[in-house]
Design an enzyme around this catalytic site. Structure first.
Site, short mmCIF file in Angstrom:
data_model
loop_
_atom_site.label_atom_id
_atom_site.label_comp_id
_atom_site.label_asym_id
_atom_site.label_seq_id
_atom_site.Cartn_x
_atom_site.Cartn_y
_atom_site.Cartn_z
N GLU A 80 0.86 -1.19 0.00
CA GLU A 80 0.00 0.00 0.00
C GLU A 80 0.90 1.25 0.00
OE1 GLU A 80 -1.92 0.73 3.76
OE2 GLU A 80 -3.57 1.83 2.82
N LYS A 179 -10.29 0.63 -0.78
CA LYS A 179 -10.16 0.39 0.67
C LYS A 179 -11.37 0.92 1.42
CE LYS A 179 -6.85 1.29 4.46
NZ LYS A 179 -5.60 2.03 4.77
N CYS A 212 -4.52 -3.18 4.43
CA CYS A 212 -4.06 -2.64 5.72
C CYS A 212 -5.12 -2.69 6.83
CB CYS A 212 -3.52 -1.22 5.51
SG CYS A 212 -2.34 -0.72 6.80
#
Ligand SMILES: *[C@@H]1O[C@H](CO)[C@@H](O)[C@H](O)[C@H]1NC(C)=O
Ligand SMILES: *[C@@H]1O[C@H](CO)[C@@H](O)[C@H](O)[C@H]1NC(C)=O
Ligand SMILES: *[C@@H]1O[C@H](CO)[C@@H](O)[C@H](O)[C@H]1NC(C)=O
Ligand SMILES: *[C@@H]1O[C@H](CO)[C@@H](O)[C@H](O)[C@H]1NC(C)=O
Ligand SMILES: *[C@@H]1O[C@H](CO)[C@@H](O)[C@H](O)[C@H]1NC(C)=O
Ligand SMILES: *[C@@H]1O[C@H](CO)[C@@H](O)[C@H](O)[C@H]1NC(C)=O
Ligand SMILES: *[C@@H]1O[C@H](CO)[C@@H](O)[C@H](O)[C@H]1NC(C)=O
Length: 513
Positions: A80, A179, A212
């Site tokens: 990321e 995300k 993440c």
């Protein structure tokens, strides 16, 4: 007769072809990338300057991709923020963004770069995948214009998404994931209205992808495994290590084991912000991992994995609920682990059994140390509650951990070195959730692959004496349904009743008038 023979031959032929094209194992690669950061992230740069910076990072990723492909890797994951870094504002990020179409458009940017406007980063990633015949996973920024016809449209007239992309070995865009769970600082991005569940099939299993901070939450991470039955998770991340329970290699490998999937985690390499720790994790053990706070270099990892890993079922409470918790008699005390107040009890003997409880959770530990040192304190801890700092999530945790010093006030503080090995341990808890992630971390932030296991009755135990001194052995449980205590079903019911009451009063008033 002839036809049936022909059919039999045909069947044999096709089954051979099918077998040849579907793989039992594959080679995975992840690249911990020391990202070249822009000099200025708060001021606007030209799109030319933005592309020049991104190309410097792509040059480094290219080296890793070529090296992985030469070593036979089928897929490589990169981190990321690995192409332009972080700390942007909405405006200063804009020159780095590209419009990323939905994969259903069936697009190979390398063959047809301008089909969806100027997309030099997607073109380059697609060519890297195609030229090296390897699946390439990267994280870039997507921009989607919007206008007043959409009431949610941001004031600057566009959505900006933190986006993972996957190009297959022919360079085709096969996955795009926006995300969902943005971390505190990510004000430069929007979260999609609904969590996206993104999967794709390959000859080496079914894949899911997320990013993440998503790892801490139910959507889309758990749904991908539970309802979409993916074999392998692709995980670009920019993970800041937090000891004792949330260092990257420790928590990511634990999630793979707890959920029964392969997990390919590529982290940024940036020690000043504690970003390091990448790995290739199978459900039974870590296959490769890297943690390095000392150098400034990136690192490529490769390992073979099963395309369809199996995962035996675990009842996390079966053993713990059968134990008649003996009153340990030792003094309990409170201590803080990453802002959460745990109940602790000190491990006084070289070998013993202990139980400690908090709210609904009781944790049991049997252990034998190699020696009981006077310069080290270990505790057994329990926590059942809502964590509220840097994200809100309900935890149930049973943990054996080393205190930073022999002062009890330091139990739960970050500590990276220890001296005590354990001959034996067995940890279990009365969890109210099937989502429990088993962690084991050794001194100097190392994993212990193949040294421990989870029994079908929920006990986390070692298979041999630990190969190094122990920092922590932990069962990290998540109660997703208790993350938002303010809108539990009873509250919703109360709200509905209130609204109904209001309507009745309104109707009554209007009738009066
Ligand atoms: C940042 O500035 C320094 C000094 O001017 C220069 O050497 C370096 O290449 C610049 N870095 C980037 C990413 O532009
Ligand atoms: C980004 O911001 C964080 C928090 O504000 C700061 O600690 C860090 O030094 C910054 N990183 C860079 C590379 O500027
Ligand atoms: C507003 O956005 C919608 C959806 O993106 C688009 O179809 C429409 O043409 C836009 N209208 C104007 C006035 O730009
Ligand atoms: C993958 O294959 C399965 C059947 O094996 C199918 O149900 C699923 O829809 C496919 N997924 C995608 C994203 O194509
Ligand atoms: C797990 O084991 C406990 C105790 O043996 C039992 O009560 C419970 O029903 C089991 N849970 C599941 C999901 O099988
Ligand atoms: C701990 O419990 C186990 C299993 O109940 C028992 O076999 C063992 O003797 C106990 N150990 C100690 C030191 O009390
Ligand atoms: C509860 O509220 C939070 C924040 O307002 C929201 O993100 C979440 O989806 C809600 N959960 C349910 C079950 O409605």
């Amino acid at each position: 007769m002839v036809t049936s023979q022909l059919l039999a031959y045909a069947a044999l032929f096709f089954s051979c072809v099918f077998k040849a094209s579907s793989l039992d194992t594959f080679i995975a690669a992840v690249y911990e990338h020391a990202v070249v950061l822009p000099n200025a992230t708060l001021t606007l740069v030209s799109s030319g300057e933005a592309l020049a910076l991104m190309n410097r990072n792509l040059d480094l990723l290219e080296g890793a991709i070529i090296s992985a492909a030469r070593q036979g890797a089928h897929t490589i994951v990169t981190p990321e923020d690995g192409i332009y870094g972080w700390n942007f504002t909405r405006d200063s990020l804009y020159p780095y963004l590209e419009d990323i179409p939905h994969p259903q458009v069936n697009w190979i940017p390398c063959n047809n770069p301008n089909r969806f406007g100027h997309a030099p980063v997607q073109e380059r990633l697609s060519c890297l995948a195609k030229d090296n015949s390897i699946y390439v996973v990267a994280n870039i920024g997507d921009k989607k214009p919007c206008n007043a016809s959409d009431p949610q449209c941001p004031r600057d007239g566009r959505y900006q998404y933190n986006t993972d992309v996957v190009f297959d070995s022919q360079g085709r865009l096969v996955a795009r994931y926006h995300k969902h769970n943005l971390f505190m600082g990510e004000k430069q991005f929007n979260a999609p209205m609904e969590p996206e569940v993104v999967t794709f099939n390959t000859t080496f299993g079914r894949f899911g992808i997320f990013t993440c901070f998503d790892l801490l939450f139910h959507e889309p991470a758990v749904t991908l495994v539970k309802d979409f039955h993916v074999d392998t998770i692709l995980f670009p991340t920019a993970w800041m290590n937090v000891l004792p329970h949330l260092s990257a290699i420790e928590f990511h490998s634990a999630w793979a084991m707890g959920m029964g999937v392969n997990f390919l985690a590529a982290n940024i390499h940036y020690p000043p912000m504690k970003m390091t720790g990448s790995g290739i994790y199978a459900p039974d053990s870590a296959r490769a991992f890297h943690y390095d706070m000392k150098t400034e270099e990136g690192q490529l990892l490769l390992s073979q994995l099963e395309s369809h890993p199996s995962h035996p079922a675990v009842n996390w409470t079966s053993y713990a609920c059968s134990v008649e918790a003996p009153a340990t008699g030792n003094q309990e005390f409170k201590g803080i682990v990453f802002f959460d107040e745990y109940t602790f009890v000190e491990l006084m003997e070289v070998t013993a059994n202990y139980t400690v409880c908090q709210k609904d959770l009781c944790c049991h530990l049997s252990y034998q140390m190699s020696e009981k040192r006077t310069d080290e304190v270990y505790v057994l801890g329990a926590f059942d509650g809502l964590h509220t700092v840097e994200g809100q999530y309900h935890l149930q945790v049973c943990t054996l951990l080393k205190c930073k010093t022999t002062d009890f006030h330091t139990c739960g503080d970050s500590v990276a070195v220890a001296s005590t090995r354990f001959e034996m341990f067995s940890l279990s808890g009365t969890f109210g959730t099937p989502y429990v992630f088993p962690e084991m971390l050794l001194s100097e932030i190392r994993l212990a692959p193949g040294e421990f296991q989870v029994a079908s009755d929920g006990r986390l135990f070692n298979l041999k004496p630990t190969s190094g001194p122990v920092l922590t052995v932990t069962l990290f449980g998540r109660l997703y349904e208790k993350d938002w205590p303010s809108n539990t079903s009873s509250d919703l019911l109360a709200q509905t009743l209130q609204i109904m009451l209001a309507v009745i009063i309104l109707v009554a008033y209007s009738l009066l008038w």
